[in-house]
Design an enzyme around this catalytic site. Structure first.
Site, PDB file in Angstrom:
ATOM      1  N   SER A 241       0.842  -1.194   0.000  1.00 47.34           N
ATOM      2  CA  SER A 241       0.000   0.000   0.000  1.00 47.34           C
ATOM      3  C   SER A 241       0.873   1.238   0.000  1.00 47.34           C
ATOM      4  CB  SER A 241      -0.903  -0.010   1.232  1.00 47.34           C
ATOM      5  OG  SER A 241      -0.124   0.309   2.365  1.00 47.34           O
ATOM      6  N   LYS A 242       0.224   2.389  -0.058  1.00 46.14           N
ATOM      7  CA  LYS A 242       0.945   3.671  -0.101  1.00 46.14           C
ATOM      8  C   LYS A 242       1.949   3.798   1.036  1.00 46.14           C
ATOM      9  CE  LYS A 242      -0.933   7.213  -2.809  1.00 46.14           C
ATOM     10  NZ  LYS A 242      -2.270   7.446  -3.286  1.00 46.14           N
ATOM     11  N   ARG A 243       1.614   3.231   2.185  1.00 47.79           N
ATOM     12  CA  ARG A 243       2.506   3.335   3.351  1.00 47.79           C
ATOM     13  C   ARG A 243       3.869   2.683   3.080  1.00 47.79           C
ATOM     14  NH1 ARG A 243      -0.285   0.268   6.917  1.00 47.79           N
ATOM     15  NH2 ARG A 243      -2.170   0.492   5.712  1.00 47.79           N
ATOM     16  N   ASP A 244       3.909   1.751   2.119  1.00 44.33           N
ATOM     17  CA  ASP A 244       5.171   1.047   1.831  1.00 44.33           C
ATOM     18  C   ASP A 244       6.025   1.796   0.811  1.00 44.33           C
ATOM     19  OD1 ASP A 244       4.325  -1.217   3.415  1.00 44.33           O
ATOM     20  OD2 ASP A 244       2.907  -1.597   1.782  1.00 44.33           O
ATOM     21  N   GLY A 245       5.605   2.981   0.400  1.00 47.92           N
ATOM     22  CA  GLY A 245       6.364   3.742  -0.599  1.00 47.92           C
ATOM     23  C   GLY A 245       5.483   3.961  -1.810  1.00 47.92           C
TER      24      GLY A 245
END
Ligand code: GLU
Length: 325
Positions: A241-245
């Protein structure tokens, strides 16, 4: 073992409700390589029937991102919204043939009767009441799971035989109360019209595939072969997801990744060819096969992408690198 017995026609069907996601690009790439490896046809269909969330800007951005990767449709783009009339005709056909029915139960009534959990099954309240066409209340259209079905079984080219028991199936909604048919319905009409004979997409679509198989049968269309690609996971094993980059392809372009490096990296997320890590585009087309796609989730490893990008940068001539910069 996947044996290819027909003229391959595949598609990538993005919804223009956002920029192209890295998982979408991997699905596009696998379909494109599968088509090229089999001298087949690769098509792009823009699934823009969600009018509130689809924009022309996202259509352009998705097509630009694919063009940057040198992935192009072999035929003109298929724009789903241009076929709305046809979708509605087939919807009416199913209602007339008593394979689908109008359901007048409002969301409030359903919550009152069944609760509001996520896995609630419809209680079939409207199923066997003859439709009263003079009823002016709003309604959705539900697909009638045929009485004689015990389960749905199909062969997934990557996962083997998959069976879904009848008690997991529900008379699902195929058109909303504004009359517009939903994704699972239009995708079947369009795939059949475009003569798509291999559908490869992410594992998250398995539940949709079961519904689509039932619709193929009800409509009398020939089913494509199915393949569900492994999920792309973050290093902790969760959904990327976005949190992973960065998850959107344009961000990789902005960050200076070379399209060939990204392509080479993505193809190895789920597919392998011995221990080889670096491939030319020609080699990928030559070697790609669904037989070598695994079923377990593939971890997205940014360090490996950086390493591959370095390999590609160092292999470029100074002139090419300068013009790219
Ligand atoms: N528009 C759908 C999506 O973006 C397409 C899925 C499919 O390939 O059928 O998820």
């Amino acid at each position: 073992m996947v044996t290819i017995s027909k003229d391959v026609r595949v598609r990538f069907a993005p919804s223009p409700t956002g920029n192209l996601h890295i998982g979408g690009l991997r699905a596009a790439l696998f379909n494109w390589l599968f088509a090229k490896n089999n001298n087949g046809t690769f098509l792009i269909r823009i699934e823009d029937t969600d009018k509130e969330r689809s924009t022309q800007e996202y259509v352009n951005s998705i097509i630009d991102a694919l063009a940057w990767m040198k992935i192009k449709s072999d035929e003109p783009l298929h724009i789903q919204s241009e076929f709305e009339q046809k979708h509605r005709e087939f919807l009416q056909k199913l209602i007339t043939e008593n394979k689908a029915y109008k359901c007048f139960c409002s969301t409030e009534e359903l919550v009152k009767r069944l609760g509001d959990g996520t896995n609630i099954k419809y209680d079939l309240c409207c199923r066997d009441q003859a439709c009263d066409d003079s009823d002016k209340r709003p309604y959705v259209v539900r697909f009638k799971i045929p009485d004689n079905i015990e389960n749905v079984t199909f062969t997934d080219l990557i996962r083997g035989t998959i069976t879904i028991a009848r008690d997991q199936l529900d008379d699902f909604i195929i058109a909303r109360s504004d009359g517009s048919p939903v994704y699972n319905f239009v995708v079947v009409i369009d795939d059949a019209a475009m003569k798509i004979n291999y559908v490869s997409r992410g594992e998250e679509h398995l539940g949709n595939t079961v519904k689509q198989i039932l619709l193929y049968e009800a409509l009398g269309f020939e089913q494509p072969a199915w393949a569900h690609l492994p999920l792309i996971l973050n290093p902790e094993g969760g959904k990327l997801s976005k949190r992973d980059g960065a998850v959107s392809v344009v961000e990789y372009k902005k960050d200076g990744y070379l399209p060939d490096a990204l392509l080479n990296y993505l193809v190895r997320l789920g597919w392998s060819h011995g221990d080889q890590e670096v491939f030319t585009r020609e080699e990928l087309i030559k070697f790609f096969s669904l037989n070598a796609v695994g079923s377990s989730g593939a971890i997205f490893d940014i360090e490996k992408l950086d390493w591959l990008n370095g390999v590609y940068i160092r292999s470029m001539s100074a002139d090419d690198l300068l013009s790219y910069i």
